[in-house]
Motif scaffolding. Sequence first.
Motif, PDB file in Angstrom:
ATOM      1  N   THR A 267     -44.252 -30.913  83.549  1.00 16.70           N
ATOM      2  CA  THR A 267     -44.497 -30.709  82.123  1.00 16.70           C
ATOM      3  C   THR A 267     -44.142 -31.951  81.316  1.00 16.70           C
ATOM      4  O   THR A 267     -44.178 -31.932  80.091  1.00 16.70           O
ATOM      5  N   HIS A 268     -43.786 -33.043  82.009  1.00 14.39           N
ATOM      6  CA  HIS A 268     -43.494 -34.309  81.327  1.00 14.39           C
ATOM      7  C   HIS A 268     -44.738 -35.186  81.360  1.00 14.39           C
ATOM      8  O   HIS A 268     -45.387 -35.326  82.391  1.00 14.39           O
ATOM      9  N   ARG A 273     -45.616 -42.546  72.512  1.00 11.88           N
ATOM     10  CA  ARG A 273     -46.082 -41.829  71.324  1.00 11.88           C
ATOM     11  C   ARG A 273     -46.659 -42.747  70.263  1.00 11.88           C
ATOM     12  O   ARG A 273     -47.428 -42.297  69.404  1.00 11.88           O
ATOM     13  N   ILE A 282     -50.810 -35.905  73.465  1.00  7.78           N
ATOM     14  CA  ILE A 282     -49.438 -35.415  73.601  1.00  7.78           C
ATOM     15  C   ILE A 282     -49.289 -34.059  72.921  1.00  7.78           C
ATOM     16  O   ILE A 282     -48.621 -33.155  73.437  1.00  7.78           O
ATOM     17  N   HIS A 285     -50.714 -31.503  75.190  1.00  8.65           N
ATOM     18  CA  HIS A 285     -49.853 -31.362  76.354  1.00  8.65           C
ATOM     19  C   HIS A 285     -48.626 -30.524  76.030  1.00  8.65           C
ATOM     20  O   HIS A 285     -48.219 -29.655  76.819  1.00  8.65           O
ATOM     21  N   GLU A 286     -48.022 -30.758  74.875  1.00  7.75           N
ATOM     22  CA  GLU A 286     -46.815 -30.009  74.512  1.00  7.75           C
ATOM     23  C   GLU A 286     -47.114 -28.525  74.335  1.00  7.75           C
ATOM     24  O   GLU A 286     -46.309 -27.673  74.736  1.00  7.75           O
ATOM     25  N   LYS A 287     -48.257 -28.200  73.737  1.00  8.55           N
ATOM     26  CA  LYS A 287     -48.632 -26.795  73.573  1.00  8.55           C
ATOM     27  C   LYS A 287     -48.808 -26.100  74.926  1.00  8.55           C
ATOM     28  O   LYS A 287     -48.311 -24.999  75.156  1.00  8.55           O
ATOM     29  N   GLU A 290     -45.461 -25.801  76.971  1.00 13.19           N
ATOM     30  CA  GLU A 290     -44.591 -24.721  76.506  1.00 13.19           C
ATOM     31  C   GLU A 290     -45.052 -23.382  77.067  1.00 13.19           C
ATOM     32  O   GLU A 290     -44.242 -22.558  77.510  1.00 13.19           O
TER      33      GLU A 290
END
Length: 390
Positions: A267-268, A273, A282, A285-287, A290
């Motif tokens: 998940t990394h 940024r 990004i 990816h973060e959504k 999670e």
Amino acid sequence: MPATDYQGSFLGRISIRRNQVMAMEGSHDQEVEDLELFQKHVGDRFNDLLASPTEDGNEPLLSIAWLRRLVDMFLCCEAEFKAVLLMGRDPCQISKPPLDRLVPEFLERVVKSLDICNAVSLGIESVRNFQKLAEIAVSALEHRPIGDGQIRRAKKALNSLITAMTVEDKDPSNTKSAERSWSFGRRSAAPNKERASGQFRSLSWSMAKGWSAAKQIHAMSSNLTAPRGAEASGLAMPVFIMSNAFVFVMWALVAAIPCQERNGLATHFPVPRQLPWAQPMIGLHEKIAEDWKKKEKKGSPGLLFEMQRLEKLGQSLIEFADSFQFPAEAERLQELKEQVEELADICGKMEEDLAPLQQQIREVFHRIVRSRTEILDVFEQAGKLSSSTV
């Protein structure tokens, strides 16, 4: 401007420019402008994907329709990347440092993505089976008047659906042959020409018992380092951008579609940024990351939007079936009717979009095979030119 429109405009611009006889002092400025435009197009496309789940309720994040847009965006980016890297260019330019190292590393990621394409295609076949089980339940529960026979038939199909999704998500190899034919030969240290008709064969419909989608993604994302200094304004940057696009798209497909051994899916996402094109990538990816963390914690069957809805509706309808008594109350029948209509709607969307998505995945497979061959051809030409000047 639609993606395909500015893609055509961009490719036409490069083709015309590189076929013109230009003054040397102007060529560098045009090159920098092309690279900046490529970065902008990548950022714009990912921005569109980031915005679409909130602006258009018909394409939730990681729905089949959204994945089709993701793959289409990837194909557009890949076409522009190849134009930037190869079109009308002196072969010796991509055989010099740092490209003599970065391009072979990129080609290794391409090779790994071929396995993922095939694993995803295989996963789509599993999703088709889930759809068929859901359709059996819909057929039974739409029957009027509804009785114990229809309830038993629907419950059996729904129990099979929930079990199949759980087993498939944990270990697809349990339900399929563990044998496979590899799509490529072993790679040597230096890039060698491998023809698509020979070394690159489409995989059989099974994956090796020890193959891991999570490990494949991890291998693709290793050694991804952003260019610095003068390299950041040269061809090293589009190679870095496209490498990240490869990793993200394959990672998102694996997170959404059942693939063999997804436990521990990273998940990394190691993208700086501060790079403008990286922000929407990004954000997406973060959504997804999670949701993936929640998925692993709960043990639910994957992130594909339609699968999550099938699971929720299936469990609710099983509860209805367990407590069913004939004749059913009007209020319970109305609740049943609404859930069955939603289940039928999801099945209809799956019927409409799964086959085109699978076709797009196959197109990605064949497109990147051809592109890899073309890049290897350029390396071969550069080698011949170097030999002739010695």
